[in-house]
Motif scaffolding. Sequence first.
Motif, PDB file in Angstrom:
ATOM      1  N   HIS A  33       3.954 -11.596   3.895  1.00 61.80           N
ATOM      2  CA  HIS A  33       3.244 -10.492   3.244  1.00 61.80           C
ATOM      3  C   HIS A  33       3.880  -9.152   3.594  1.00 61.80           C
ATOM      4  O   HIS A  33       3.995  -8.271   2.738  1.00 61.80           O
ATOM      5  CB  HIS A  33       1.765 -10.518   3.614  1.00 61.80           C
ATOM      6  CG  HIS A  33       1.021 -11.624   2.935  1.00 61.80           C
ATOM      7  ND1 HIS A  33      -0.337 -11.584   2.720  1.00 61.80           N
ATOM      8  CD2 HIS A  33       1.441 -12.803   2.408  1.00 61.80           C
ATOM      9  CE1 HIS A  33      -0.712 -12.691   2.096  1.00 61.80           C
ATOM     10  NE2 HIS A  33       0.342 -13.442   1.905  1.00 61.80           N
ATOM     11  N   ARG A  34       4.294  -9.016   4.825  1.00 64.21           N
ATOM     12  CA  ARG A  34       4.968  -7.776   5.227  1.00 64.21           C
ATOM     13  C   ARG A  34       6.285  -7.597   4.473  1.00 64.21           C
ATOM     14  O   ARG A  34       6.661  -6.470   4.143  1.00 64.21           O
ATOM     15  CB  ARG A  34       5.200  -7.767   6.738  1.00 64.21           C
ATOM     16  CG  ARG A  34       3.928  -7.516   7.509  1.00 64.21           C
ATOM     17  CD  ARG A  34       4.156  -7.569   9.001  1.00 64.21           C
ATOM     18  NE  ARG A  34       2.913  -7.279   9.707  1.00 64.21           N
ATOM     19  CZ  ARG A  34       2.650  -7.675  10.935  1.00 64.21           C
ATOM     20  NH1 ARG A  34       3.548  -8.354  11.633  1.00 64.21           N
ATOM     21  NH2 ARG A  34       1.491  -7.369  11.498  1.00 64.21           N
ATOM     22  N   MET A  35       6.987  -8.672   4.211  1.00 67.38           N
ATOM     23  CA  MET A  35       8.236  -8.591   3.442  1.00 67.38           C
ATOM     24  C   MET A  35       7.966  -8.073   2.030  1.00 67.38           C
ATOM     25  O   MET A  35       8.695  -7.219   1.518  1.00 67.38           O
ATOM     26  CB  MET A  35       8.914  -9.976   3.383  1.00 67.38           C
ATOM     27  CG  MET A  35       9.433 -10.462   4.721  1.00 67.38           C
ATOM     28  SD  MET A  35       9.901 -12.221   4.725  1.00 67.38           S
ATOM     29  CE  MET A  35      11.358 -12.184   3.676  1.00 67.38           C
ATOM     30  N   LYS A  89       6.854  -4.393   2.201  1.00 68.43           N
ATOM     31  CA  LYS A  89       7.996  -3.510   2.436  1.00 68.43           C
ATOM     32  C   LYS A  89       8.746  -3.250   1.131  1.00 68.43           C
ATOM     33  O   LYS A  89       9.126  -2.113   0.839  1.00 68.43           O
ATOM     34  CB  LYS A  89       8.923  -4.108   3.482  1.00 68.43           C
ATOM     35  CG  LYS A  89      10.096  -3.226   3.830  1.00 68.43           C
ATOM     36  CD  LYS A  89      10.953  -3.846   4.923  1.00 68.43           C
ATOM     37  CE  LYS A  89      12.144  -2.951   5.232  1.00 68.43           C
ATOM     38  NZ  LYS A  89      13.010  -3.550   6.249  1.00 68.43           N
ATOM     39  N   ALA A  90       8.937  -4.295   0.341  1.00 62.72           N
ATOM     40  CA  ALA A  90       9.640  -4.146  -0.937  1.00 62.72           C
ATOM     41  C   ALA A  90       8.864  -3.257  -1.902  1.00 62.72           C
ATOM     42  O   ALA A  90       9.445  -2.569  -2.739  1.00 62.72           O
ATOM     43  CB  ALA A  90       9.893  -5.516  -1.561  1.00 62.72           C
ATOM     44  N   LEU A  91       7.529  -3.263  -1.770  1.00 68.92           N
ATOM     45  CA  LEU A  91       6.664  -2.509  -2.693  1.00 68.92           C
ATOM     46  C   LEU A  91       6.018  -1.295  -2.019  1.00 68.92           C
ATOM     47  O   LEU A  91       4.989  -0.805  -2.490  1.00 68.92           O
ATOM     48  CB  LEU A  91       5.567  -3.428  -3.237  1.00 68.92           C
ATOM     49  CG  LEU A  91       6.038  -4.670  -3.987  1.00 68.92           C
ATOM     50  CD1 LEU A  91       4.849  -5.528  -4.395  1.00 68.92           C
ATOM     51  CD2 LEU A  91       6.878  -4.287  -5.199  1.00 68.92           C
ATOM     52  N   ALA A  92       6.611  -0.794  -0.959  1.00 69.36           N
ATOM     53  CA  ALA A  92       5.991   0.284  -0.169  1.00 69.36           C
ATOM     54  C   ALA A  92       5.610   1.497  -1.004  1.00 69.36           C
ATOM     55  O   ALA A  92       4.497   2.020  -0.873  1.00 69.36           O
ATOM     56  CB  ALA A  92       6.933   0.695   0.966  1.00 69.36           C
ATOM     57  N   ASP A  93       6.480   1.950  -1.875  1.00 70.05           N
ATOM     58  CA  ASP A  93       6.182   3.141  -2.677  1.00 70.05           C
ATOM     59  C   ASP A  93       5.023   2.891  -3.643  1.00 70.05           C
ATOM     60  O   ASP A  93       4.124   3.720  -3.772  1.00 70.05           O
ATOM     61  CB  ASP A  93       7.426   3.593  -3.442  1.00 70.05           C
ATOM     62  CG  ASP A  93       7.227   4.951  -4.088  1.00 70.05           C
ATOM     63  OD1 ASP A  93       6.803   5.890  -3.377  1.00 70.05           O
ATOM     64  OD2 ASP A  93       7.473   5.074  -5.311  1.00 70.05           O
ATOM     65  N   THR A 127      10.925  -6.126 -10.607  1.00 69.46           N
ATOM     66  CA  THR A 127      12.282  -5.696 -10.267  1.00 69.46           C
ATOM     67  C   THR A 127      12.483  -5.627  -8.763  1.00 69.46           C
ATOM     68  O   THR A 127      13.473  -6.150  -8.228  1.00 69.46           O
ATOM     69  CB  THR A 127      12.581  -4.326 -10.911  1.00 69.46           C
ATOM     70  OG1 THR A 127      12.483  -4.458 -12.329  1.00 69.46           O
ATOM     71  CG2 THR A 127      13.961  -3.829 -10.537  1.00 69.46           C
ATOM     72  N   LYS A 128      11.558  -5.007  -8.063  1.00 72.77           N
ATOM     73  CA  LYS A 128      11.712  -4.829  -6.616  1.00 72.77           C
ATOM     74  C   LYS A 128      11.635  -6.148  -5.852  1.00 72.77           C
ATOM     75  O   LYS A 128      12.295  -6.315  -4.830  1.00 72.77           O
ATOM     76  CB  LYS A 128      10.692  -3.825  -6.095  1.00 72.77           C
ATOM     77  CG  LYS A 128      11.019  -2.411  -6.546  1.00 72.77           C
ATOM     78  CD  LYS A 128      10.188  -1.396  -5.841  1.00 72.77           C
ATOM     79  CE  LYS A 128      10.689  -0.004  -6.195  1.00 72.77           C
ATOM     80  NZ  LYS A 128      10.055   1.028  -5.387  1.00 72.77           N
ATOM     81  N   LEU A 129      10.850  -7.088  -6.343  1.00 76.79           N
ATOM     82  CA  LEU A 129      10.725  -8.360  -5.631  1.00 76.79           C
ATOM     83  C   LEU A 129      11.927  -9.281  -5.849  1.00 76.79           C
ATOM     84  O   LEU A 129      12.050 -10.304  -5.170  1.00 76.79           O
ATOM     85  CB  LEU A 129       9.412  -9.060  -6.001  1.00 76.79           C
ATOM     86  CG  LEU A 129       8.163  -8.364  -5.461  1.00 76.79           C
ATOM     87  CD1 LEU A 129       6.908  -9.136  -5.838  1.00 76.79           C
ATOM     88  CD2 LEU A 129       8.244  -8.166  -3.952  1.00 76.79           C
ATOM     89  N   GLN A 130      12.833  -8.906  -6.735  1.00 69.35           N
ATOM     90  CA  GLN A 130      14.073  -9.669  -6.887  1.00 69.35           C
ATOM     91  C   GLN A 130      14.889  -9.636  -5.593  1.00 69.35           C
ATOM     92  O   GLN A 130      15.706 -10.515  -5.343  1.00 69.35           O
ATOM     93  CB  GLN A 130      14.900  -9.139  -8.062  1.00 69.35           C
ATOM     94  CG  GLN A 130      14.278  -9.404  -9.428  1.00 69.35           C
ATOM     95  CD  GLN A 130      13.990 -10.861  -9.685  1.00 69.35           C
ATOM     96  OE1 GLN A 130      14.825 -11.732  -9.443  1.00 69.35           O
ATOM     97  NE2 GLN A 130      12.778 -11.146 -10.148  1.00 69.35           N
TER      98      GLN A 130
END
Length: 115
Positions: free
Chosen positions: A56-58, A61-65, A9-12
Amino acid sequence: MKIKNLIETKLQSLQPQFLEVINESHMHNVATGSESHFKVTIVSDQFNGKMLITRHRMVNKALADELAHSIHALVLHTMTTEEWLEKSGTLSQSPPCLGGAHASMAAHPRRNPVM
């Protein structure tokens, strides 16, 4: 919601043309049913012109939590559409687990913490 579903979901947000999230936890020394080790293949034109570290940073960031609280290991394959087509949509397998901390503790019992 399962961690795998949260990742998808978050990587969408990166508008992927292709996204595959594989739970590889079973390949590691973790409890059955764990969701702690993942391999993500993501193909997005948002990666065009960006270095691998930036891609990878992108994703991070999307999956930080999830990276802060749930995910122990994350293998990333980040590609542009052109790169994906050059590879014919194939990737190498993840390397085998070497046992992590549990294996090294068993091999070196003096390192085991005193309970």
